[in-house]
Design an enzyme around this catalytic site. Structure first.
Site, PDB file in Angstrom:
ATOM      1  N   HIS A 183      11.656  56.706  51.247  1.00 29.14           N
ATOM      2  CA  HIS A 183      11.841  57.109  49.853  1.00 29.14           C
ATOM      3  C   HIS A 183      12.923  58.204  49.765  1.00 29.14           C
ATOM      4  O   HIS A 183      13.859  58.102  48.972  1.00 29.14           O
ATOM      5  CB  HIS A 183      10.496  57.615  49.310  1.00 29.14           C
ATOM      6  CG  HIS A 183      10.557  58.272  47.965  1.00 29.14           C
ATOM      7  ND1 HIS A 183       9.983  57.717  46.848  1.00 29.14           N
ATOM      8  CD2 HIS A 183      11.106  59.438  47.556  1.00 29.14           C
ATOM      9  CE1 HIS A 183      10.193  58.520  45.805  1.00 29.14           C
ATOM     10  NE2 HIS A 183      10.865  59.578  46.217  1.00 29.14           N
ATOM     11  N   GLU A 184      12.818  59.214  50.638  1.00 29.68           N
ATOM     12  CA  GLU A 184      13.799  60.303  50.635  1.00 29.68           C
ATOM     13  C   GLU A 184      15.185  59.796  51.026  1.00 29.68           C
ATOM     14  O   GLU A 184      16.193  60.261  50.506  1.00 29.68           O
ATOM     15  CB  GLU A 184      13.362  61.437  51.569  1.00 29.68           C
ATOM     16  CG  GLU A 184      12.096  62.164  51.129  1.00 29.68           C
ATOM     17  CD  GLU A 184      12.184  62.762  49.730  1.00 29.68           C
ATOM     18  OE1 GLU A 184      13.288  63.185  49.330  1.00 29.68           O
ATOM     19  OE2 GLU A 184      11.167  62.785  49.031  1.00 29.68           O
TER      20      GLU A 184
ATOM     21  N   HIS B  66      17.004  58.468  48.055  1.00 31.67           N
ATOM     22  CA  HIS B  66      17.713  59.514  47.293  1.00 31.67           C
ATOM     23  C   HIS B  66      19.004  59.909  48.006  1.00 31.67           C
ATOM     24  O   HIS B  66      20.068  59.985  47.407  1.00 31.67           O
ATOM     25  CB  HIS B  66      16.849  60.777  47.183  1.00 31.67           C
ATOM     26  CG  HIS B  66      15.652  60.619  46.297  1.00 31.67           C
ATOM     27  ND1 HIS B  66      15.735  60.203  44.999  1.00 31.67           N
ATOM     28  CD2 HIS B  66      14.340  60.868  46.530  1.00 31.67           C
ATOM     29  CE1 HIS B  66      14.517  60.190  44.460  1.00 31.67           C
ATOM     30  NE2 HIS B  66      13.652  60.581  45.378  1.00 31.67           N
TER      31      HIS B  66
ATOM     32  N   ASP C  71      10.532  62.950  40.676  1.00 34.31           N
ATOM     33  CA  ASP C  71      11.693  62.137  40.306  1.00 34.31           C
ATOM     34  C   ASP C  71      11.697  61.829  38.817  1.00 34.31           C
ATOM     35  O   ASP C  71      12.748  61.794  38.186  1.00 34.31           O
ATOM     36  CB  ASP C  71      11.674  60.835  41.113  1.00 34.31           C
ATOM     37  CG  ASP C  71      11.776  61.112  42.599  1.00 34.31           C
ATOM     38  OD1 ASP C  71      12.333  62.165  42.964  1.00 34.31           O
ATOM     39  OD2 ASP C  71      11.287  60.286  43.392  1.00 34.31           O
TER      40      ASP C  71
END
Ligand code: ZN
Length: 367
Positions: free
Chosen positions: A58-59, A62, A161
């Site tokens: 997930h990170e 980004h 987010d």
């Protein structure tokens, strides 16, 4: 981040694990081991590692989206509360921020779809087995975890987010600072509602999350306003120009006199040529006094190797350098390397207060 260890480097980004995360794994292994034996401990640790692998992906979502806009990420750290990507900055163009903010949750959507396909071909979702400590269906567990991660991150509150998505959407219609304020207020309202609900139901973890969101929203709003107020001004407009310095032959005893005689908390230590040798903070001073005694030279306990600022450096840039240095103050030097000022976090906030007072609508002559 202190107490974190680099475990890998992927796409130019360090992956770090915080010591408390290892503690979490140890704790989980112990608790499950006591209740359901080696097998239970294995599944619990395995499950946690897999969930955090999803957090990591997930990170990276980004970070890689930010990279597409030329913004680099120093590292991604895994903490017990989740992952933190240390990006150089957030993009300020609303559309870019929207893409970067959505890229993380998008990764969870992709994982969910992949797990859905695999589960469809391997006997379907088995929800009851998720709570079976002796052999949970890890794929179903991951499905649930990713769904929670997706929904939680889309809550429209900073620092989640969803809060960034909301700000980016608002910022397409109004100035960035106003969009941030509104998004932060909505986030705090939500945090308040979640916190109240948690208090009534006695849900400790949810209560902590609410506090975390509330503070995150406050910080983001304050940070953006400080940054906007300071952009366009040079360091020289906010630095301290009258301050005491210490000679590199001074002892801690002499430094105490200087500390008590002024309201200053950080003292530049000068070498024989008037150049900056280091910075003695109140903290270092007190620590040094206790450990080594009053006769110790200040050079023994001062902080060395701090970056220095030039007077014409942009205030916004200087503030970032100050934050990254982890120091409370930075020296400002002229072209010849002579110390001409001291730049501290208090300077920035005082400067901000003054700017804020000047910019108050009731002070303006025109509406
Ligand atoms: Zn995220």
């Amino acid at each position: 981040m202190r107490w974190s260890f680099k475990i890998a480097r992927v796409a130019g980004i360090d992956v770090r694990v915080h010591a408390t995360f290892l503690l979490l794994l140890g704790g989980i292994a112990y608790i499950y081991g006591v209740h359901s034996g080696i097998r239970g401990a294995f599944y619990a640790v395995m499950g946690t590692v897999l969930v955090f692998l999803c957090v990591l992906l997930h990170e990276f979502g980004h970070a890689l989206a930010a990279k597409a806009y030329g913004i680099s990420t120093a590292d991604i750290s895994l903490l017990p509360i989740g992952g933190v990507a240390r990006m150089e900055r957030m993009p300020e163009k609303p559309l870019q921020e929207l893409v970067v903010a959505l890229a993380g949750p998008l990764v969870n959507v992709i994982i969910l779809l992949a797990l859905g396909v695999v589960l469809a071909f391997s006997g379907g979702v088995n929800l009851e087995s998720v709570s079976d400590p002796e052999g949970p269906d890890l794929l179903t567990m991951l499905l649930v975890a990713n769904l929670i991660m997706l929904l939680f991150n889309l809550i429209p509150a900073f620092p989640l987010d969803g809060g960034r998505v909301l700000r980016a959407l608002l910022a397409t219609k109004m100035p960035y600072a106003r969009a941030t304020r509104i998004a932060a207020s909505i986030g705090q309202g939500l945090a308040f509602a979640i916190g109240t609900f948690a208090a009534f139901k006695g849900l400790l973890l949810l209560g902590l999350i609410a506090i975390f969101i509330y503070i995150g929203a406050e910080n983001e709003s304050a940070f953006v306003q400080m940054r906007l107020a300071s952009s366009g001004f040079p360091v020289s407009s906010a630095m301290m120009t009258r301050f005491n310095t210490l000679d590199h032959h001074s002892t801690l005893d002499q430094a105490v006199d200087a500390l008590l005689g002024t309201s200053q908390r950080q003292f530049p230590v000068l070498d024989d040529n008037g150049g900056m040798a280091g910075l003695l903070t109140k903290h270092n001073l007190l620590l040094g006094l206790r450990r080594f005694g009053p006769g110790t030279l200040v050079t023994e306990v001062m902080v060395r190797g701090l970056p220095s600022l030039l007077p014409h450096t942009n205030l916004e840039r200087a503030f970032t350098v100050l934050q990254q240095s982890g120091s409370q103050a930075l020296p400002v030097v002229d072209q010849t390397g002579r110390l001409i000022g001291l730049f501290t976090a208090e300077n920035v906030s005082e400067f901000f207060l003054v700017q804020n007072a000047l910019a108050r609508p009731d002070r303006r002559s025109a509406p």
